[in-house]
Motif scaffolding. Sequence first.
Motif, PDB file in Angstrom:
ATOM      1  N   SER A  43       0.939  -1.399   0.110  1.00 17.56           N
ATOM      2  CA  SER A  43      -0.025   0.144   0.151  1.00 17.56           C
ATOM      3  C   SER A  43       0.793   1.227  -0.054  1.00 17.56           C
ATOM      4  CB  SER A  43      -0.991  -0.029   1.147  1.00 17.56           C
ATOM      5  OG  SER A  43      -0.170  -0.002   2.490  1.00 17.56           O
ATOM      6  N   ASP A  44       2.159   0.881   0.177  1.00 16.97           N
ATOM      7  CA  ASP A  44       3.004   2.477   0.023  1.00 16.97           C
ATOM      8  C   ASP A  44       3.436   2.716  -1.221  1.00 16.97           C
ATOM      9  OD1 ASP A  44       2.868   2.558   3.118  1.00 16.97           O
ATOM     10  OD2 ASP A  44       4.769   1.668   3.448  1.00 16.97           O
ATOM     11  N   CYS A  45       3.341   1.720  -2.297  1.00 16.88           N
ATOM     12  CA  CYS A  45       3.863   1.972  -3.483  1.00 16.88           C
ATOM     13  C   CYS A  45       3.253   3.230  -4.033  1.00 16.88           C
ATOM     14  CB  CYS A  45       3.325   0.758  -4.384  1.00 16.88           C
ATOM     15  SG  CYS A  45       3.912   0.808  -5.968  1.00 16.88           S
ATOM     16  N   GLN A  46       3.931   3.710  -4.939  1.00 11.79           N
ATOM     17  CA  GLN A  46       3.504   5.015  -5.307  1.00 11.79           C
ATOM     18  C   GLN A  46       3.467   5.216  -6.936  1.00 11.79           C
ATOM     19  OE1 GLN A  46       2.767   8.156  -3.311  1.00 11.79           O
ATOM     20  NE2 GLN A  46       2.813   6.561  -2.057  1.00 11.79           N
ATOM     21  N   THR A  47       3.714   3.640  -7.358  1.00  9.21           N
ATOM     22  CA  THR A  47       3.503   3.518  -8.804  1.00  9.21           C
ATOM     23  C   THR A  47       4.429   4.465  -9.755  1.00  9.21           C
ATOM     24  OG1 THR A  47       1.159   3.337  -8.287  1.00  9.21           O
ATOM     25  CG2 THR A  47       1.867   2.865 -10.467  1.00  9.21           C
ATOM     26  N   CYS A  48       5.731   4.528  -9.092  1.00 10.76           N
ATOM     27  CA  CYS A  48       6.648   5.308 -10.042  1.00 10.76           C
ATOM     28  C   CYS A  48       7.225   4.450 -10.977  1.00 10.76           C
ATOM     29  CB  CYS A  48       7.536   5.766  -8.795  1.00 10.76           C
ATOM     30  SG  CYS A  48       8.815   4.366  -8.133  1.00 10.76           S
ATOM     31  N   PHE A  49       7.203   3.107 -11.086  1.00 10.30           N
ATOM     32  CA  PHE A  49       7.873   2.301 -11.932  1.00 10.30           C
ATOM     33  C   PHE A  49       9.154   2.048 -12.079  1.00 10.30           C
ATOM     34  CE2 PHE A  49       3.587   3.228 -13.917  1.00 10.30           C
ATOM     35  CZ  PHE A  49       3.147   2.015 -14.280  1.00 10.30           C
ATOM     36  N   LEU A  50       9.872   2.613 -11.110  1.00  8.94           N
ATOM     37  CA  LEU A  50      11.298   2.386 -10.908  1.00  8.94           C
ATOM     38  C   LEU A  50      11.791   0.986 -10.789  1.00  8.94           C
ATOM     39  CD1 LEU A  50      12.504   5.556  -8.848  1.00  8.94           C
ATOM     40  CD2 LEU A  50      13.266   5.162 -11.232  1.00  8.94           C
ATOM     41  N   CYS A  51      11.133   0.323 -10.158  1.00 10.18           N
ATOM     42  CA  CYS A  51      11.560  -1.013  -9.940  1.00 10.18           C
ATOM     43  C   CYS A  51      11.503  -1.890 -10.889  1.00 10.18           C
ATOM     44  CB  CYS A  51      10.691  -1.830  -8.580  1.00 10.18           C
ATOM     45  SG  CYS A  51       9.001  -1.718  -8.765  1.00 10.18           S
ATOM     46  N   GLU A  52      10.288  -1.499 -11.797  1.00 16.09           N
ATOM     47  CA  GLU A  52      10.200  -2.234 -13.216  1.00 16.09           C
ATOM     48  C   GLU A  52      11.164  -1.876 -14.059  1.00 16.09           C
ATOM     49  OE1 GLU A  52       6.148  -2.757 -14.300  1.00 16.09           O
ATOM     50  OE2 GLU A  52       6.771  -2.734 -16.403  1.00 16.09           O
ATOM     51  N   ALA A  53      11.474  -0.578 -14.063  1.00 16.04           N
ATOM     52  CA  ALA A  53      12.434  -0.226 -15.275  1.00 16.04           C
ATOM     53  C   ALA A  53      13.980  -0.806 -14.726  1.00 16.04           C
ATOM     54  CB  ALA A  53      12.666   1.614 -15.108  1.00 16.04           C
ATOM     55  N   HIS A  54      14.216  -0.897 -13.591  1.00 17.13           N
ATOM     56  CA  HIS A  54      15.480  -1.315 -13.320  1.00 17.13           C
ATOM     57  C   HIS A  54      15.886  -2.752 -13.031  1.00 17.13           C
ATOM     58  CE1 HIS A  54      17.865   2.764 -12.640  1.00 17.13           C
ATOM     59  NE2 HIS A  54      16.402   2.926 -12.584  1.00 17.13           N
ATOM     60  N   CYS A  55      14.602  -3.520 -12.858  1.00 14.25           N
ATOM     61  CA  CYS A  55      14.991  -4.836 -12.746  1.00 14.25           C
ATOM     62  C   CYS A  55      15.438  -5.611 -14.027  1.00 14.25           C
ATOM     63  CB  CYS A  55      13.583  -5.413 -12.477  1.00 14.25           C
ATOM     64  SG  CYS A  55      13.692  -7.584 -12.532  1.00 14.25           S
TER      65      CYS A  55
END
Length: 112
Positions: A43-55
């Motif tokens: 629930s703390d996720c801000q939907t910034c997509f950084l994790c998806e971009a960097h994985c």
Amino acid sequence: MIELISPTRCTGCNICVAICPMDVFQAASGQAKGAAPAIARQSDCQTCFLCEAHCPDDALYVAPDAETVTGIAEEAVAAAGLFGSYRRAIGWSDGHRDNRSADQTFRLLAPH
Ligand code: SF4
Ligand code: SF4
């Protein structure tokens, strides 16, 4: 919002743990060390997509809906070609994967 981490795709590198500005992930520890991190504070996720971009293994999926969890299954994400879709959309191709560390955007958002 972050939806899932694929335990079969994930190599446990913990890049997502380090890069998430909201500390959403919890690295595996003890005997599970090296396994996929847990989505511990979804629930703390801000939907910034950084994790998806960097994985580096396209092992996680962030849905564009920032308010609710869709509950989409891993099989559906894979079937729709959504693993790595955000990375590809911003032009980070496989040929450029080694340049991902050049993006320091997450430092602007990190609370610590
Ligand atoms: S960045 Fe990707 S491969 Fe690395 S721990 Fe996170 S989900 Fe797994
Ligand atoms: S989308 Fe952003 S806030 Fe959400 S888990 Fe990924 S890095 Fe963290």
